[in-house]
Every structure is written in structure tokens, then in C-alpha cells.
Write an enzyme that holds these catalytic residues in place. Structure first.
Site, PDB file in Angstrom:
ATOM      1  N   ARG A  49       2.387  -2.986   2.772  1.00  0.00           N
ATOM      2  CA  ARG A  49       1.301  -3.324   1.848  1.00  0.00           C
ATOM      3  C   ARG A  49       1.672  -2.912   0.416  1.00  0.00           C
ATOM      4  O   ARG A  49       2.033  -3.742  -0.416  1.00  0.00           O
ATOM      5  CB  ARG A  49      -0.008  -2.641   2.320  1.00  0.00           C
ATOM      6  CG  ARG A  49      -1.268  -3.158   1.675  1.00  0.00           C
ATOM      7  CD  ARG A  49      -1.575  -2.562   0.314  1.00  0.00           C
ATOM      8  NE  ARG A  49      -1.654  -1.108   0.321  1.00  0.00           N
ATOM      9  CZ  ARG A  49      -1.744  -0.382  -0.785  1.00  0.00           C
ATOM     10  NH1 ARG A  49      -1.736  -0.957  -1.984  1.00  0.00           N
ATOM     11  NH2 ARG A  49      -1.787   0.947  -0.743  1.00  0.00           N
ATOM     12  N   ASP A  50       1.652  -1.632   0.129  1.00  0.00           N
ATOM     13  CA  ASP A  50       1.931  -1.172  -1.236  1.00  0.00           C
ATOM     14  C   ASP A  50       3.366  -1.543  -1.643  1.00  0.00           C
ATOM     15  O   ASP A  50       3.630  -1.887  -2.800  1.00  0.00           O
ATOM     16  CB  ASP A  50       1.747   0.352  -1.312  1.00  0.00           C
ATOM     17  CG  ASP A  50       1.334   0.830  -2.680  1.00  0.00           C
ATOM     18  OD1 ASP A  50       1.228   0.001  -3.589  1.00  0.00           O
ATOM     19  OD2 ASP A  50       1.125   2.050  -2.848  1.00  0.00           O
ATOM     20  N   HIS A 241      -0.730  10.523  -2.106  1.00  0.00           N
ATOM     21  CA  HIS A 241      -0.055   9.218  -2.204  1.00  0.00           C
ATOM     22  C   HIS A 241       0.728   9.220  -3.522  1.00  0.00           C
ATOM     23  O   HIS A 241       0.149   9.088  -4.598  1.00  0.00           O
ATOM     24  CB  HIS A 241      -1.151   8.138  -2.195  1.00  0.00           C
ATOM     25  CG  HIS A 241      -0.669   6.732  -2.356  1.00  0.00           C
ATOM     26  ND1 HIS A 241      -0.655   5.821  -1.316  1.00  0.00           N
ATOM     27  CD2 HIS A 241      -0.226   6.056  -3.437  1.00  0.00           C
ATOM     28  CE1 HIS A 241      -0.230   4.652  -1.749  1.00  0.00           C
ATOM     29  NE2 HIS A 241       0.047   4.764  -3.041  1.00  0.00           N
ATOM     30  N   CYS A 274       2.104  -1.219  -8.214  1.00  0.00           N
ATOM     31  CA  CYS A 274       0.777  -1.821  -8.178  1.00  0.00           C
ATOM     32  C   CYS A 274       0.722  -2.942  -9.211  1.00  0.00           C
ATOM     33  O   CYS A 274       1.082  -2.738 -10.374  1.00  0.00           O
ATOM     34  CB  CYS A 274      -0.281  -0.760  -8.481  1.00  0.00           C
ATOM     35  SG  CYS A 274      -1.941  -1.438  -8.568  1.00  0.00           S
ATOM     36  N   ASN A 283       6.814   3.622  -4.544  1.00  0.00           N
ATOM     37  CA  ASN A 283       6.273   4.805  -3.874  1.00  0.00           C
ATOM     38  C   ASN A 283       7.442   5.727  -3.553  1.00  0.00           C
ATOM     39  O   ASN A 283       8.591   5.294  -3.492  1.00  0.00           O
ATOM     40  CB  ASN A 283       5.622   4.398  -2.543  1.00  0.00           C
ATOM     41  CG  ASN A 283       4.394   3.544  -2.744  1.00  0.00           C
ATOM     42  OD1 ASN A 283       4.481   2.392  -3.112  1.00  0.00           O
ATOM     43  ND2 ASN A 283       3.237   4.115  -2.496  1.00  0.00           N
TER      44      ASN A 283
HETATM   45  C1  LIG Z   1     -11.606  -6.736  -5.225  1.00  0.00           C
HETATM   46  C2  LIG Z   1     -11.656  -8.193  -5.579  1.00  0.00           C
HETATM   47  C3  LIG Z   1     -11.640  -9.036  -4.308  1.00  0.00           C
HETATM   48  C4  LIG Z   1     -12.932  -8.460  -6.344  1.00  0.00           C
HETATM   49  O1  LIG Z   1     -12.847  -9.695  -6.974  1.00  0.00           O
HETATM   50  P1  LIG Z   1     -14.084 -10.379  -7.724  1.00  0.00           P
HETATM   51  O2  LIG Z   1     -13.522 -11.435  -8.567  1.00  0.00           O
HETATM   52  O3  LIG Z   1     -14.912  -9.345  -8.374  1.00  0.00           O
HETATM   53  O4  LIG Z   1     -14.887 -10.918  -6.465  1.00  0.00           O
HETATM   54  P2  LIG Z   1     -15.932 -12.048  -6.342  1.00  0.00           P
HETATM   55  O5  LIG Z   1     -16.819 -11.615  -5.223  1.00  0.00           O
HETATM   56  O6  LIG Z   1     -16.547 -12.393  -7.675  1.00  0.00           O
HETATM   57  O7  LIG Z   1     -15.070 -13.324  -5.852  1.00  0.00           O
HETATM   58  C5  LIG Z   1     -14.181 -14.012  -6.697  1.00  0.00           C
HETATM   59  C6  LIG Z   1     -13.234 -14.842  -5.852  1.00  0.00           C
HETATM   60  O8  LIG Z   1     -12.453 -13.984  -5.019  1.00  0.00           O
HETATM   61  C7  LIG Z   1     -12.699 -14.287  -3.648  1.00  0.00           C
HETATM   62  N1  LIG Z   1     -12.689 -13.006  -2.899  1.00  0.00           N
HETATM   63  C8  LIG Z   1     -13.486 -11.963  -3.097  1.00  0.00           C
HETATM   64  N2  LIG Z   1     -13.183 -11.004  -2.230  1.00  0.00           N
HETATM   65  C9  LIG Z   1     -12.181 -11.459  -1.460  1.00  0.00           C
HETATM   66  C10 LIG Z   1     -11.414 -10.888  -0.411  1.00  0.00           C
HETATM   67  N3  LIG Z   1     -11.637  -9.679   0.029  1.00  0.00           N
HETATM   68  N4  LIG Z   1     -10.446 -11.629   0.125  1.00  0.00           N
HETATM   69  C11 LIG Z   1     -10.188 -12.889  -0.311  1.00  0.00           C
HETATM   70  N5  LIG Z   1     -10.856 -13.473  -1.340  1.00  0.00           N
HETATM   71  C12 LIG Z   1     -11.847 -12.750  -1.890  1.00  0.00           C
HETATM   72  C13 LIG Z   1     -14.021 -14.992  -3.625  1.00  0.00           C
HETATM   73  O9  LIG Z   1     -14.156 -15.778  -2.479  1.00  0.00           O
HETATM   74  C14 LIG Z   1     -13.962 -15.779  -4.883  1.00  0.00           C
HETATM   75  O10 LIG Z   1     -13.111 -16.887  -4.660  1.00  0.00           O
HETATM   76  P3  LIG Z   1     -13.256 -18.271  -5.470  1.00  0.00           P
HETATM   77  O11 LIG Z   1     -14.675 -18.697  -5.263  1.00  0.00           O
HETATM   78  O12 LIG Z   1     -12.958 -17.936  -6.901  1.00  0.00           O
HETATM   79  O13 LIG Z   1     -12.228 -19.154  -4.870  1.00  0.00           O
HETATM   80  C15 LIG Z   1     -10.459  -8.592  -6.454  1.00  0.00           C
HETATM   81  O14 LIG Z   1     -10.550  -7.957  -7.689  1.00  0.00           O
HETATM   82  C16 LIG Z   1      -9.126  -8.273  -5.814  1.00  0.00           C
HETATM   83  O15 LIG Z   1      -8.756  -8.837  -4.790  1.00  0.00           O
HETATM   84  N6  LIG Z   1      -8.336  -7.381  -6.432  1.00  0.00           N
HETATM   85  C17 LIG Z   1      -7.013  -7.032  -5.939  1.00  0.00           C
HETATM   86  C18 LIG Z   1      -6.958  -5.559  -5.763  1.00  0.00           C
HETATM   87  C19 LIG Z   1      -5.643  -5.141  -5.182  1.00  0.00           C
HETATM   88  O16 LIG Z   1      -5.187  -5.650  -4.172  1.00  0.00           O
HETATM   89  N7  LIG Z   1      -4.999  -4.137  -5.828  1.00  0.00           N
HETATM   90  C20 LIG Z   1      -3.791  -3.556  -5.322  1.00  0.00           C
HETATM   91  C21 LIG Z   1      -4.079  -2.600  -4.205  1.00  0.00           C
HETATM   92  S1  LIG Z   1      -4.749  -1.035  -4.760  1.00  0.00           S
HETATM   93  C22 LIG Z   1      -3.352  -0.075  -5.036  1.00  0.00           C
HETATM   94  O17 LIG Z   1      -2.257  -0.579  -4.977  1.00  0.00           O
HETATM   95  C23 LIG Z   1      -3.521   1.398  -5.272  1.00  0.00           C
HETATM   96  C24 LIG Z   1      -3.265   2.239  -4.011  1.00  0.00           C
HETATM   97  C25 LIG Z   1      -4.293   1.946  -2.919  1.00  0.00           C
HETATM   98  O18 LIG Z   1      -1.975   1.939  -3.456  1.00  0.00           O
HETATM   99  C26 LIG Z   1      -3.314   3.755  -4.317  1.00  0.00           C
HETATM  100  C27 LIG Z   1      -2.574   4.145  -5.605  1.00  0.00           C
HETATM  101  O19 LIG Z   1      -1.350   3.983  -5.696  1.00  0.00           O
HETATM  102  O20 LIG Z   1      -3.252   4.614  -6.490  1.00  0.00           O
END
Ligand SMILES: CC(C)(COP(=O)([O-])OP(=O)([O-])OC[C@H]1O[C@@H](n2cnc3c(N)ncnc32)[C@H](O)[C@@H]1OP(=O)([O-])[O-])[C@@H](O)C(=O)NCCC(=O)NCCSC(=O)C[C@@](C)(O)CC(=O)[O-]
Length: 336
Positions: A49-50, A241, A274, A283
Site C-alpha cells: 500500500r504505502d 510509522h 505519500c 518508508n
Molecule cells: C478521502 C477521499 C476519498 C475524499 O474525497 P472527497 O472528494 O472529499 O469525497 P467525495 O465524497 O466528495 O467524493 C468525490 C469522488 O470520490 C469518490 N469517492 C469518495 N470516496 C471514495 C472511496 N473511498 N473510494 C473510491 N471513490 C471514492 C466519489 O464517488 C466521488 O466520485 P465522482 O462522483 O467524482 O466520480 C479522497 O480525498 C481520497 O481518496 N484521498 C486519497 C487519500 C490517500 O489515499 N492518501 C494516501 C494514503 S495516507 C498516507 O499515505 C499516510 C500514511 C497512512 O501512510 C501514514 C503516514 O505516513 O503519515
């Protein structure tokens, strides 16, 4: 290891944790709670994933599946497999459902996935996911950039995810990003981290993973952050992490170990980054973490050589050298 012997004394929850001359084993016996006396550590392998989410070139689903299946044979007990997020924002994770239906789930191995909201959770439930992770941030700007909402709104969304997960018998892990610094706002206070960690713990996350998203932390800043968090989340429910952007990850992990943390997230071959944190590199490499734990007499249950082979496999596929220092050394020594 003189670098890890602290000249001063740090007090947490009325206990003195570190003194100039105490070794880790003495600390384990004298200062830590019963859970923390254990010489077991848990590795949460986040590479599928990450590790892959930031790859620009789409990694074929079959390669990801084969990668996860190979990781499953190394002794790892937790492999974060994918994330159910917007495919428009993170195209690399668009095959999340397919991944979960195609992998061979080894008995005794847990395959958690990220679910930021109910939409993601429902999709994950439909493909038989048993554990999910919600991911918030201690920095307002990062929360907006990463999940498109404020910290307050994210916590409401997460509450819904936890409630629905409880109904489905699914465990929830909580991530807090930017615990030692934010790519947008810079410094993040330990109190801000503790506030979000406490909310996530109270809403029902069984573990809180504290993410140094951009790898800027040092043992100095880590100690202050842990001091604030342990007042509100038991240390045995906390995980670390680390990203290795500034080369501080192993130092931070060792420091956290001394403070009672026993769960560490890492990524084979040092893959990672990220998409919403510019400049965040990989990582910490799982091979390097395992090697250090072995040297300290901690059990991980992971076969290091098998892991190096898997790191080589994915690195070759991505067309770059294995970023783990231990893997590079073992590859050269053993002609792997
Ligand atoms: C969080 C959201 C979904 C909010 O996204 P949003 O735009 O606020 O959501 P929305 O409800 O307004 O929906 C907008 C569109 O997204 C779709 N949608 C809405 N939710 C989903 C879903 N779950 N799966 C699939 N599609 C989704 C939804 O259907 C719609 O589609 P459209 O009508 O435009 O075609 C968006 O901002 C997003 O996906 N962000 C990506 C976040 C991400 O993956 N970040 C990387 C991981 S975190 C990380 O790496 C840190 C970590 C964990 O490792 C720890 C560290 O290192 O610190």
C-alpha cells in the site's frame, strides 16, 4: 550505541524511562509494563500500500498479487494490502477490490486495507476484508490535502467507519500523519498529535500508528511527541510509522523501542512515499528494521533472507535497486 545513551532523564507518567547508563534489557525488566517486557515486536508491512501508492507507472495487478503472496511466506503477520480510496486521486490503488479477491490469504496473516470513509469501507466489506485502517492527521493543512476535509470533519467520518466496522466485526486501526512535522505547515505540536490520537483511540481504534510522514523527526522530537501521546493512548496500543527521508528512521525506532513501543510499520526494499506529501521518500526498509531487532534479541518471526528475495523481486519489477542497506549487503555477501 553510545548515541542512544541519554545524558538527561526524561519523565513520562511519573516514571523515569531513560538514564545515562541503562541498557535496553535493563529498561525492559525494570521500567516497562508487563506487555512491554516481551521481546516480541510486531512488524506491519506496508509496502503493497504505502510502498506502491506513489509509483507513477501502474504496477500490474498480478505483480502486486504475487508480491503480497511472496510477502505472506516470509513470516510477516500483518501485510497492509491496498487502499479503498479515490481512483482518480490515487490511480495506483484502483485495483483494490481485485487485489483482495486474488491474493492467497495465509492463515494467521492479517491483510488490512485503508478506508477513509463509508464508501471505501463498504467496498472493502464486499471483498471480505477483516481489518481496516482510517487515516487522519495532526496537521490541518495535510488533512485537507490528503483527504479533502478538516481534522474535525475527518473525525466524524471516521466515527461512522468505526461504527459500521463494529457491526461487521471488523477491527479498525488508526493512523495519525505528520506527527513530527508537516510538508505544508512545518512544525506540529505534540499536543495536536495527542488530541487526534486520543479521539481515534476513544472512538474504538485498537491501535494508533503515529506517522512521521515526511521523515523529519529525530529522537529529540519523537520523545516529546511520545510523552504527550502516552498520556492519552496506552503505549502498548501505539505504533510507529517512519519514513526515512532524513535518515533518522532507525534511530527513531530504537528510541521508540526504549519507550515501550512494540509495533513498527515498515516497507520492504524501502519502498514508499505519500502522493500528498511532496519530498516524502520511502518508508524505513523492513529488512533494516528486522536486522536491528535481531541484533537486539527481539523476535519478529520474519525470515530475513526470504524477505530480501521479495524485496529484490519487487525492486526488479520497478526497475530500481533495492533501497534497503541490509538487503544490498546481503545480496553482495550471498550472491542473491
Ligand atoms: C478521502 C477521499 C476519498 C475524499 O474525497 P472527497 O472528494 O472529499 O469525497 P467525495 O465524497 O466528495 O467524493 C468525490 C469522488 O470520490 C469518490 N469517492 C469518495 N470516496 C471514495 C472511496 N473511498 N473510494 C473510491 N471513490 C471514492 C466519489 O464517488 C466521488 O466520485 P465522482 O462522483 O467524482 O466520480 C479522497 O480525498 C481520497 O481518496 N484521498 C486519497 C487519500 C490517500 O489515499 N492518501 C494516501 C494514503 S495516507 C498516507 O499515505 C499516510 C500514511 C497512512 O501512510 C501514514 C503516514 O505516513 O503519515
Amino acid at each position: 550505541m553510545a548515541i542512544f545513551r541519554y545524558a538527561s532523564r526524561f519523565t513520562f507518567s511519573n516514571k523515569v524511562f531513560l538514564t545515562k547508563t541503562r541498557s535496553l534489557s535493563v529498561l525492559r525488566d525494570q521500567n516497562l509494563g508487563s506487555n512491554e517486557k516481551s521481546n516480541q515486536v510486531k512488524i506491519v508491512e506496508v509496502s503493497p500500500r504505502d510502498g506502491l501508492q506513489n509509483e507513477k507507472q501502474q504496477v500490474p495487478t498480478d505483480i502486486k498479487v504475487s508480491f503480497i503472496n511472496k510477502l505472506s511466506k516470509t513470516g510477516l503477520k500483518v501485510i497492509e494490502a491496498t487502499s479503498f480510496v479515490s481512483p482518480k486521486l490515487v490511480p495506483q490503488m484502483a485495483d483494490c477490490s481485485e487485489i483482495m479477491t486474488k491474493i492467497t490469504r495465509e492463515p494467521g496473516v492479517n491483510y488490512p486495507v485503508l478506508t477513509p470513509n463509508l464508501k471505501g469501507l463498504e467496498k472493502a466489506i464486499s471483498v471480505g476484508v477483516k481489518e481496516v485502517a482510517i487515516f487522519g492527521a495532526a496537521s490541518e493543512k495535510f488533512s485537507q490535502a490528503n483527504i479533502n476535509c478538516s481534522i474535525k470533519d475527518s473525525l466524524s467520518r471516521f466515527r461512522e467507519v468505526v461504527e459500521r466496522s463494529n457491526l461487521a466485526g471488523i477491527s479498525v486501526r488508526g493512523y495519525v500523519s505528520c506527527v513530527l512535522g508537516c510538508p505544508y505547515q512545518g512544525e506540529v505540536s505534540p499536543e495536536a498529535v495527542a488530541e487526534v490520537a486520543e479521539e481515534m483511540y476513544k472512538m474504538g481504534c485498537y491501535e494508533i500508528s503515529l506517522g512521521d510522514t515526511i521523515g523529519v523527526g529525530t529522537p529529540g522530537s519523537l520523545i516529546k511527541m511520545l510523552a504527550a501521546v502516552r498520556k492519552v493512548v496506552p503505549i502498548e496500543r501505539s505504533a510507529l510509522h517512519c519514513h526515512d527521508t532524513y535518515g533518522q528512521a532507525l534511530a527513531n525506532i530504537y528510541c521508540a523501542l526504549e519507550h515501550g513501543i512494540r509495533v513498527f510499520d515498515s516497507s520492504v526494499a524501502g519502498l514508499g512515499g505519500c502522493p500528498f506529501a511532496k519530498g516524502a521518500t520511502g518508508n524505513v526498509a523492513t529488512e533494516d528494521v528486522i536486522y536491528m531487532f535481531q541484533g537486539l534479541g527481539f523476535h519478529t518471526g520474519v525470515n530475513l533472507i526470504d524477505l530480501v528475495h521479495v524485496g529484490n523481486y519487487i525492486s526488479q519489477h520497478l526497475g530500481r535497486p533495492n533501497r534497503s542497506k541490509v538487503a544490498v549487503a546481503l545480496n553482495a555477501k550471498n550472491n542473491l
